[in-house]
Motif scaffolding. Structure first.
Motif, PDB file in Angstrom:
ATOM      1  N   VAL A   1      44.999  47.627  49.807  1.00 32.32           N
ATOM      2  CA  VAL A   1      44.672  48.203  48.502  1.00 32.32           C
ATOM      3  C   VAL A   1      43.227  48.700  48.446  1.00 32.32           C
ATOM      4  CG1 VAL A   1      44.558  47.783  46.016  1.00 32.32           C
ATOM      5  CG2 VAL A   1      46.394  46.751  47.374  1.00 32.32           C
ATOM      6  N   LEU A   2      42.291  47.802  48.671  1.00 31.54           N
ATOM      7  CA  LEU A   2      40.885  48.149  48.477  1.00 31.54           C
ATOM      8  C   LEU A   2      40.314  49.053  49.565  1.00 31.54           C
ATOM      9  CD1 LEU A   2      39.455  44.719  47.244  1.00 31.54           C
ATOM     10  CD2 LEU A   2      40.036  46.738  45.892  1.00 31.54           C
ATOM     11  N   VAL A   3      40.724  48.800  50.805  1.00 31.20           N
ATOM     12  CA  VAL A   3      40.122  49.527  51.931  1.00 31.20           C
ATOM     13  C   VAL A   3      40.886  50.798  52.264  1.00 31.20           C
ATOM     14  CG1 VAL A   3      39.429  49.374  54.350  1.00 31.20           C
ATOM     15  CG2 VAL A   3      39.186  47.374  52.849  1.00 31.20           C
ATOM     16  N   ASP A   4      42.174  50.663  52.593  1.00 30.14           N
ATOM     17  CA  ASP A   4      42.941  51.813  53.073  1.00 30.14           C
ATOM     18  C   ASP A   4      43.216  52.854  51.991  1.00 30.14           C
ATOM     19  OD1 ASP A   4      42.998  50.647  55.544  1.00 30.14           O
ATOM     20  OD2 ASP A   4      45.092  49.983  55.440  1.00 30.14           O
ATOM     21  N   LYS A   5      43.405  52.416  50.735  1.00 29.83           N
ATOM     22  CA  LYS A   5      43.815  53.349  49.692  1.00 29.83           C
ATOM     23  C   LYS A   5      42.697  53.741  48.729  1.00 29.83           C
ATOM     24  CE  LYS A   5      48.149  54.104  50.654  1.00 29.83           C
ATOM     25  NZ  LYS A   5      48.670  55.478  50.889  1.00 29.83           N
ATOM     26  N   LEU A   6      41.936  52.753  48.268  1.00 29.05           N
ATOM     27  CA  LEU A   6      40.916  53.046  47.261  1.00 29.05           C
ATOM     28  C   LEU A   6      39.521  53.237  47.851  1.00 29.05           C
ATOM     29  CD1 LEU A   6      42.067  50.627  44.414  1.00 29.05           C
ATOM     30  CD2 LEU A   6      42.419  53.097  44.580  1.00 29.05           C
ATOM     31  N   HIS A   7      39.374  52.909  49.137  1.00 31.96           N
ATOM     32  CA  HIS A   7      38.087  53.092  49.825  1.00 31.96           C
ATOM     33  C   HIS A   7      36.938  52.534  48.976  1.00 31.96           C
ATOM     34  CE1 HIS A   7      40.503  55.618  52.402  1.00 31.96           C
ATOM     35  NE2 HIS A   7      40.805  56.402  51.383  1.00 31.96           N
ATOM     36  N   ALA A   8      37.085  51.279  48.636  1.00 35.92           N
ATOM     37  CA  ALA A   8      36.141  50.654  47.714  1.00 35.92           C
ATOM     38  C   ALA A   8      34.709  50.694  48.225  1.00 35.92           C
ATOM     39  CB  ALA A   8      36.554  49.207  47.451  1.00 35.92           C
ATOM     40  N   ARG A   9      33.818  51.132  47.349  1.00 38.18           N
ATOM     41  CA  ARG A   9      32.374  51.074  47.623  1.00 38.18           C
ATOM     42  C   ARG A   9      31.800  49.814  47.013  1.00 38.18           C
ATOM     43  NH1 ARG A   9      28.036  50.159  48.362  1.00 38.18           N
ATOM     44  NH2 ARG A   9      26.150  51.445  48.509  1.00 38.18           N
ATOM     45  N   ALA A  10      32.402  49.391  45.896  1.00 42.46           N
ATOM     46  CA  ALA A  10      32.001  48.149  45.236  1.00 42.46           C
ATOM     47  C   ALA A  10      33.198  47.603  44.470  1.00 42.46           C
ATOM     48  CB  ALA A  10      30.831  48.397  44.282  1.00 42.46           C
ATOM     49  N   VAL A  11      33.236  46.276  44.335  1.00 41.89           N
ATOM     50  CA  VAL A  11      34.289  45.608  43.577  1.00 41.89           C
ATOM     51  C   VAL A  11      33.610  44.727  42.534  1.00 41.89           C
ATOM     52  CG1 VAL A  11      36.310  44.104  43.665  1.00 41.89           C
ATOM     53  CG2 VAL A  11      35.790  45.605  45.612  1.00 41.89           C
ATOM     54  N   ILE A  12      34.014  44.876  41.281  1.00 41.02           N
ATOM     55  CA  ILE A  12      33.417  44.138  40.174  1.00 41.02           C
ATOM     56  C   ILE A  12      34.464  43.182  39.617  1.00 41.02           C
ATOM     57  CG2 ILE A  12      32.134  44.323  38.027  1.00 41.02           C
ATOM     58  CD1 ILE A  12      30.920  45.938  40.360  1.00 41.02           C
ATOM     59  N   GLU A  13      34.129  41.892  39.541  1.00 38.75           N
ATOM     60  CA  GLU A  13      35.092  40.901  39.053  1.00 38.75           C
ATOM     61  C   GLU A  13      34.394  39.811  38.242  1.00 38.75           C
ATOM     62  OE1 GLU A  13      38.221  41.247  39.162  1.00 38.75           O
ATOM     63  OE2 GLU A  13      38.410  42.821  40.663  1.00 38.75           O
ATOM     64  N   GLY A  14      35.202  39.035  37.542  1.00 40.29           N
ATOM     65  CA  GLY A  14      34.709  37.843  36.887  1.00 40.29           C
ATOM     66  C   GLY A  14      34.660  36.698  37.883  1.00 40.29           C
ATOM     67  N   PRO A  15      33.990  35.611  37.567  1.00 42.66           N
ATOM     68  CA  PRO A  15      33.806  34.514  38.523  1.00 42.66           C
ATOM     69  C   PRO A  15      35.098  33.782  38.885  1.00 42.66           C
ATOM     70  CG  PRO A  15      32.960  33.900  36.363  1.00 42.66           C
ATOM     71  CD  PRO A  15      33.267  35.359  36.297  1.00 42.66           C
ATOM     72  N   ASN A  16      36.109  33.858  38.032  1.00 39.83           N
ATOM     73  CA  ASN A  16      37.355  33.121  38.286  1.00 39.83           C
ATOM     74  C   ASN A  16      38.451  33.984  38.888  1.00 39.83           C
ATOM     75  OD1 ASN A  16      36.247  30.744  37.149  1.00 39.83           O
ATOM     76  ND2 ASN A  16      36.722  31.503  35.093  1.00 39.83           N
ATOM     77  N   PHE A  17      38.115  35.159  39.369  1.00 33.36           N
ATOM     78  CA  PHE A  17      39.107  36.072  39.938  1.00 33.36           C
ATOM     79  C   PHE A  17      39.796  35.451  41.151  1.00 33.36           C
ATOM     80  CE2 PHE A  17      39.862  39.640  43.029  1.00 33.36           C
ATOM     81  CZ  PHE A  17      40.987  40.137  42.398  1.00 33.36           C
ATOM     82  N   ARG A  18      41.143  35.483  41.147  1.00 33.76           N
ATOM     83  CA  ARG A  18      41.943  35.001  42.274  1.00 33.76           C
ATOM     84  C   ARG A  18      42.967  36.068  42.646  1.00 33.76           C
ATOM     85  NH1 ARG A  18      40.186  29.575  43.417  1.00 33.76           N
ATOM     86  NH2 ARG A  18      41.754  29.792  45.057  1.00 33.76           N
ATOM     87  N   PHE A  19      43.332  36.132  43.921  1.00 33.49           N
ATOM     88  CA  PHE A  19      44.271  37.165  44.354  1.00 33.49           C
ATOM     89  C   PHE A  19      44.941  36.752  45.657  1.00 33.49           C
ATOM     90  CE2 PHE A  19      40.331  37.904  46.503  1.00 33.49           C
ATOM     91  CZ  PHE A  19      40.648  38.442  47.735  1.00 33.49           C
ATOM     92  N   GLY A  20      46.005  37.492  46.013  1.00 31.93           N
ATOM     93  CA  GLY A  20      46.725  37.215  47.252  1.00 31.93           C
ATOM     94  C   GLY A  20      47.744  36.097  47.090  1.00 31.93           C
ATOM     95  N   HIS A  21      48.500  35.837  48.157  1.00 28.43           N
ATOM     96  CA  HIS A  21      49.558  34.837  48.137  1.00 28.43           C
ATOM     97  C   HIS A  21      49.037  33.484  47.672  1.00 28.43           C
ATOM     98  CE1 HIS A  21      53.281  32.917  49.106  1.00 28.43           C
ATOM     99  NE2 HIS A  21      52.787  32.213  50.099  1.00 28.43           N
ATOM    100  N   ARG A  22      49.746  32.919  46.678  1.00 28.80           N
ATOM    101  CA  ARG A  22      49.372  31.641  46.078  1.00 28.80           C
ATOM    102  C   ARG A  22      47.954  31.663  45.494  1.00 28.80           C
ATOM    103  NH1 ARG A  22      53.110  27.779  47.008  1.00 28.80           N
ATOM    104  NH2 ARG A  22      54.566  28.059  48.736  1.00 28.80           N
ATOM    105  N   ALA A  23      47.481  32.869  45.145  1.00 27.87           N
ATOM    106  CA  ALA A  23      46.143  33.029  44.558  1.00 27.87           C
ATOM    107  C   ALA A  23      45.074  32.373  45.420  1.00 27.87           C
ATOM    108  CB  ALA A  23      46.112  32.459  43.139  1.00 27.87           C
ATOM    109  N   ALA A  24      45.243  32.535  46.737  1.00 24.51           N
ATOM    110  CA  ALA A  24      44.342  31.864  47.677  1.00 24.51           C
ATOM    111  C   ALA A  24      42.988  32.566  47.802  1.00 24.51           C
ATOM    112  CB  ALA A  24      45.003  31.764  49.053  1.00 24.51           C
TER     113      ALA A  24
END
Length: 318
Positions: free
Chosen positions: A110-133
């Motif tokens: 998502v972030l690298v191959d498609k959106l080519h992220a230059r920066a990612v902004i999140e809150g401190p409790n952000f969780r993602f991926g399988h089982r929110a790992a």
């Protein structure tokens, strides 16, 4: 604002961007801090800003039947995000297969191959991926490998609503469910809204001289506690002060819970089949069963008077 439904909708020539990811249900004032920071960062870097969210809510896939009440449908969220200056909204279909993506695979796909992220902004409790790992530390760790920076927005809006706890979608849903429209509005930054199509009901309001729009709300909508409210009914681009009834009609022993809005002082409205919105400003009273028809009519007249006063006062302050 561009809208993409799935990774395949992202333009092939899409360049670097600033990204923020989350459910963002309600786009409340806490969300606005994070999204606003992503927009500001993108403008500073001279690249577009992208919000990534999911449909359906991940909990419905991971734990079927646990879908939380929705504070704002996707079109409404998109409208609010566009108002904050977001350049693109990516709605990812959240499937059982997608839920199995590891945090590392999510970042790459998502972030690298498609959106080519230059920066990612999140809150401190952000969780993602399988089982929110995955968390912000892991996100930052891989940023060194894939050339993106991570910024954590530590500012959290607090207020009187909910006893001064941080603003959250969970708190907003609770306050809506309790009928606390002032508290919900404090968190959302605006009155809570429900929407749907006007359908035919029992037409008792019309018989009583107060025809109401019976709104068939969208699935999983966060509907306020049973009672009478002051607010607005908007149809065809026209916003009208309204007295709103939520619940079963105790007077006539009805069993179906409905949302019905009476557009104050409007005569001859034909709204059947139209998509409308209902904004809840204030709780007026609880549902009640009256001993006589005259008692009911007297109460409705008072409801309308109070709703008119409350909405006029609110609009006059703005």
């Amino acid at each position: 604002m561009q809208r993409w439904r799935g990774l395949e909708d992202i333009p092939q020539d899409w360049g670097r961007s600033v990204v923020t990811i989350g459910s963002y249900d309600g786009v409340h004032r806490g969300h606005q801090l994070i999204i606003g920071r992503a927009v500001a960062k993108a403008r500073a870097l001279g690249v577009p800003s992208v919000v990534v969210t999911f449909s359906p809510h991940p909990s419905e896939v991971v734990r079927p039947g646990s879908h939380p009440p929705i504070l704002a449908p996707y079109d409404r969220r998109a409208e609010l995000m566009a108002g904050l200056g977001v350049d693109a909204l990516l709605i990812l279909p959240f499937t059982a297969e997608f839920s199995q993506l590891s945090p590392a695979d999510f970042i790459v796909k998502v972030l690298v191959d498609k959106l080519h992220a230059r920066a990612v902004i999140e809150g401190p409790n952000f969780r993602f991926g399988h089982r929110a790992a995955g968390n912000v530390d892991f996100l930052r760790e891989l940023g060194a490998t894939y050339d993106y920076e991570v910024e954590v927005v530590d500012l959290v809006e607090r207020g009187e609503a909910g006893g001064g706890v941080p603003f959250s979608s969970t708190l907003a849903r609770r306050l809506v469910a309790e009928g606390d429209m002032d508290g919900a509005a404090e968190i959302l930054g605006r009155p809570h809204r429900v929407e749907g199509v006007v359908v035919r009901g029992a037409q008792r309001g019309r018989e009583l001289g107060y025809p109401t729009a019976n709104v068939e709300t969208l699935p999983h909508t966060a509907i306020p506690a049973d009672g009478v409210y002051a607010g607005w009914l908007t149809a065809g681009g026209e916003r009208m002060p309204a007295a709103i009834s939520v619940g079963t009609n105790l007077q006539f022993d009805a069993t179906e819970r409905t949302v019905e809005a009476y557009a104050i002082d409007r005569v001859g409205l034909d709204l059947y089949g139209l998509h409308v919105t209902v904004d809840f400003l204030a709780y007026v009273r609880g549902m009640a069963k009256f001993e006589s028809l005259d008692g009911l009519l007297e109460a409705i007249a008072d409801d309308v008077k109070r709703a008119r006063t409350l909405t006029d006062s609110y609009d006059a302050e703005r």
